[in-house]
Design an enzyme around this catalytic site. Structure first.
Site, PDB file in Angstrom:
ATOM      1  N   GLY A 286       0.843  -1.198   0.000  1.00  0.00           N
ATOM      2  CA  GLY A 286       0.000   0.000   0.000  1.00  0.00           C
ATOM      3  C   GLY A 286       0.874   1.243   0.000  1.00  0.00           C
ATOM      4  O   GLY A 286       1.140   1.850  -1.044  1.00  0.00           O
ATOM      5  N   TYR A 327      -0.085   8.574  15.323  1.00  0.00           N
ATOM      6  CA  TYR A 327       1.113   7.735  15.506  1.00  0.00           C
ATOM      7  C   TYR A 327       2.358   8.573  15.820  1.00  0.00           C
ATOM      8  O   TYR A 327       3.471   8.070  15.662  1.00  0.00           O
ATOM      9  CB  TYR A 327       1.416   6.927  14.236  1.00  0.00           C
ATOM     10  N   CYS A 353      -9.655  22.110  17.424  1.00  0.00           N
ATOM     11  CA  CYS A 353      -9.590  22.429  18.847  1.00  0.00           C
ATOM     12  C   CYS A 353      -9.119  21.245  19.677  1.00  0.00           C
ATOM     13  O   CYS A 353      -9.871  20.671  20.456  1.00  0.00           O
ATOM     14  CB  CYS A 353     -10.960  22.898  19.312  1.00  0.00           C
TER      15      CYS A 353
HETATM   16  N1  LLP Z   1      -2.247  -6.037   3.812  1.00  0.00           N
HETATM   17  C1  LLP Z   1      -2.905  -5.998   4.982  1.00  0.00           C
HETATM   18  C2  LLP Z   1      -3.633  -7.190   5.438  1.00  0.00           C
HETATM   19  C3  LLP Z   1      -2.880  -4.829   5.755  1.00  0.00           C
HETATM   20  O1  LLP Z   1      -3.507  -4.793   6.916  1.00  0.00           O
HETATM   21  C4  LLP Z   1      -2.174  -3.684   5.283  1.00  0.00           C
HETATM   22  C5  LLP Z   1      -2.133  -2.452   6.058  1.00  0.00           C
HETATM   23  C6  LLP Z   1      -1.519  -3.787   4.041  1.00  0.00           C
HETATM   24  C7  LLP Z   1      -1.571  -4.978   3.338  1.00  0.00           C
HETATM   25  C8  LLP Z   1      -0.760  -2.646   3.441  1.00  0.00           C
HETATM   26  O2  LLP Z   1       0.329  -2.266   4.223  1.00  0.00           O
HETATM   27  P1  LLP Z   1       1.365  -1.160   3.684  1.00  0.00           P
HETATM   28  O3  LLP Z   1       2.078  -1.746   2.501  1.00  0.00           O
HETATM   29  O4  LLP Z   1       0.590   0.050   3.342  1.00  0.00           O
HETATM   30  O5  LLP Z   1       2.268  -0.935   4.855  1.00  0.00           O
HETATM   31  N2  LLP Z   1      -2.690   3.918   8.939  1.00  0.00           N
HETATM   32  C9  LLP Z   1      -1.357   3.434   9.228  1.00  0.00           C
HETATM   33  C10 LLP Z   1      -1.038   2.171   8.461  1.00  0.00           C
HETATM   34  C11 LLP Z   1      -2.018   1.058   8.700  1.00  0.00           C
HETATM   35  C12 LLP Z   1      -1.720  -0.173   7.883  1.00  0.00           C
HETATM   36  C13 LLP Z   1      -2.858  -1.128   7.969  1.00  0.00           C
HETATM   37  N3  LLP Z   1      -2.702  -2.307   7.187  1.00  0.00           N
HETATM   38  C14 LLP Z   1      -0.363   4.527   8.936  1.00  0.00           C
HETATM   39  O6  LLP Z   1      -0.785   5.601   8.507  1.00  0.00           O
HETATM   40  O7  LLP Z   1       0.828   4.394   9.148  1.00  0.00           O
END
Ligand code: LLP
Length: 425
Positions: A286, A327, A353
């Site tokens: 992602g 975070y 706020c």
């Molecule tokens: N696959 C699964 C099952 C996941 O839960 C996630 C992300 C991904 C793939 C993709 O992960 P990436 O390649 O994006 O690291 N909101 C948080 C990140 C939460 C990630 C949740 N799961 C942030 O802003 O750092």
């Protein structure tokens, strides 16, 4: 000492006097479309994707973009047209992916809490595979598939119990997380799945966390998963594909994650050594596909000098850029048109706020009210996590492609925000 590379380079970089996305000056975009404004570089997204594609050249591999990172339709369209599948986590994401032209046969469905309605919707669409996260979910999916007269392809998300060495809120592969099935229980769960008539075992999957900047956790997780594949196949259950999840980190603040192609060179060498090199592979990246393809442009509203801190108050806030508040995440912040004079130290904060509404702390900036700042690394987990807190309308989004600018989301209006609400009689 070398200065760390600006996140987003070479697609988002200074040219002449100001910051550009590809060939388009960001100052012009802020003037034309207003602020806060998300700006994405299409070339940056495709270049990040190509690193994975290079890594997998000659292999049987499917890249499923984890669309939670940025689920705007046009962004999905870029990846669908480039041949990607999608990793979805809700019926809403399924609908979005299909609306953007995704091939349902390349969609996989992750998440610990799929509802029966979502399972039905996904079966009807003909998705490739459900990544099942508990034995309870296996039983429900079996019932739903039988009722629909179908067999659901499944893989079990196994928790390999390795430490991804990232922020605790985005680490998912350790014991004690709500995700996946414990490594020790996986074989029994596969035996149960194989016995259920509404299910067809297709693969195995894992995802150990996000913003991972080291190679070792991936290599460890792969070993643990391959051990399990051997055990499951010895029990007579064939595993057709292996899905290694997402999680590769990006440069926010001088971070140096491995490049996707280099990481996969190492991982594929291990797969080859262990005799799994010809399996179908899947991944779910992602952040690493979109994170540094985007910036958020924001205008400086006020400077507020203080005894302990100076505040630079901007028109973007935690509802638009939730990662610092959630975070303590770092996002690089820089002036779109830098001033020559020396800067001062500011906490860069939004109008919401809450004391938690900060976007950057202790930043050295030469700014005046009216200046436009760029908040970097805003392509992932920003717009997709944006809210309407404080009845703030969500920003507009534009996608830059060379010298072309496409508005891919209009700025939300306040009327749109309360469209679904009703006054009492
Ligand atoms: N696959 C699964 C099952 C996941 O839960 C996630 C992300 C991904 C793939 C993709 O992960 P990436 O390649 O994006 O690291 N909101 C948080 C990140 C939460 C990630 C949740 N799961 C942030 O802003 O750092």
């Amino acid at each position: 000492m070398t200065t760390p590379q600006l996140p987003g380079q070479p697609f988002i970089a200074y040219q002449d006097a100001g910051l550009h996305a590809e060939q388009v000056p960001l100052a012009d975009l802020a003037k034309q479309h207003g602020t806060p404004l998300f700006v994405y570089s299409k070339a940056s997204m495709l270049s990040a994707l190509q690193a994975y594609q290079r890594g997998f050249a000659g292999r049987n591999a499917l890249i499923c973009y984890a669309m939670k990172a940025n689920s705007s339709l046009a962004v999905l369209q870029v990846f669908a047209r480039a041949g990607c599948g999608f990793d979805i986590v809700s019926g809403g994401e399924l609908a979005r992916a299909l609306a953007a032209g995704a091939d349902p046969a390349k969609i996989i469905f992750s998440g610990v809490g799929k509802t029966r309605a979502e399972m039905q919707q996904a079966l009807q669409a003909g998705i490739a595979c459900f990544n099942v996260e508990s034995t309870a979910e296996l039983e429900v999916l079996n019932e739903v598939a039988l009722a629909a007269g179908q067999r659901a392809n499944i893989s079990l998300r196994v928790n390999p119990n390795v430490d991804p060495k990232t922020h605790p809120y985005i680490s998912t592969g350790l014991k004690g997380n709500k995700f996946g099935i414990a490594h020790e229980e996986a074989l029994a769960a596969y035996q149960r799945a194989a016995a259920l008539p509404g299910l067809k075992v297709a693969g195995i999957d894992c995802h150990i966390g996000s913003q991972i900047t080291e190679e070792a956790p991936y290599l460890d997780a792969m070993d643990r998963i391959l051990d399990l594949v051997t055990a499951i196949e010895s029990a007579g259950i064939a595993i057709h594909h292996i899905d290694f999840g997402g999680g590769l980190g990006i440069n926010y603040n001088g971070d140096t994650p491995p490049a996707a192609d280099q990481l996969w060179q190492r991982l594929l060498a291990k797969l080859d050594t262990r005799g799994f090199g010809q399996r179908q592979l899947m991944i779910e990246p992602g952040r690493s596909l979109v994170g540094n393809a985007g910036v958020c442009l924001t205008e400086v509203l006020y400077l507020k000098p203080g005894e302990q801190k100076n505040f630079c108050i901007i028109d973007a806030a935690m509802n638009d850029l939730p990662r610092p508040a959630m975070y303590q995440a770092y996002h690089h912040i820089a002036a779109v048109q830098p001033r020559p004079e020396a800067g001062a130290e500011y906490d860069v904060v939004g109008p919401v706020c809450e004391s938690g509404d900060w976007i950057g702390r202790d930043r050295s900036l030469a700014v005046q009210p009216g200046d436009v700042l760029a908040v970097f690394s805003a392509g992932a987990y920003c717009m997709s996590m944006a809210s309407n807190y404080n009845t703030r309308s969500r920003p507009a989004e534009v996608l830059v492609d060379g010298a072309q600018v496409h508005v891919i989301r209009a700025r939300e209006t306040v009327a749109e925000q309360f469209r679904l609400e009703s006054l009492l009689p």
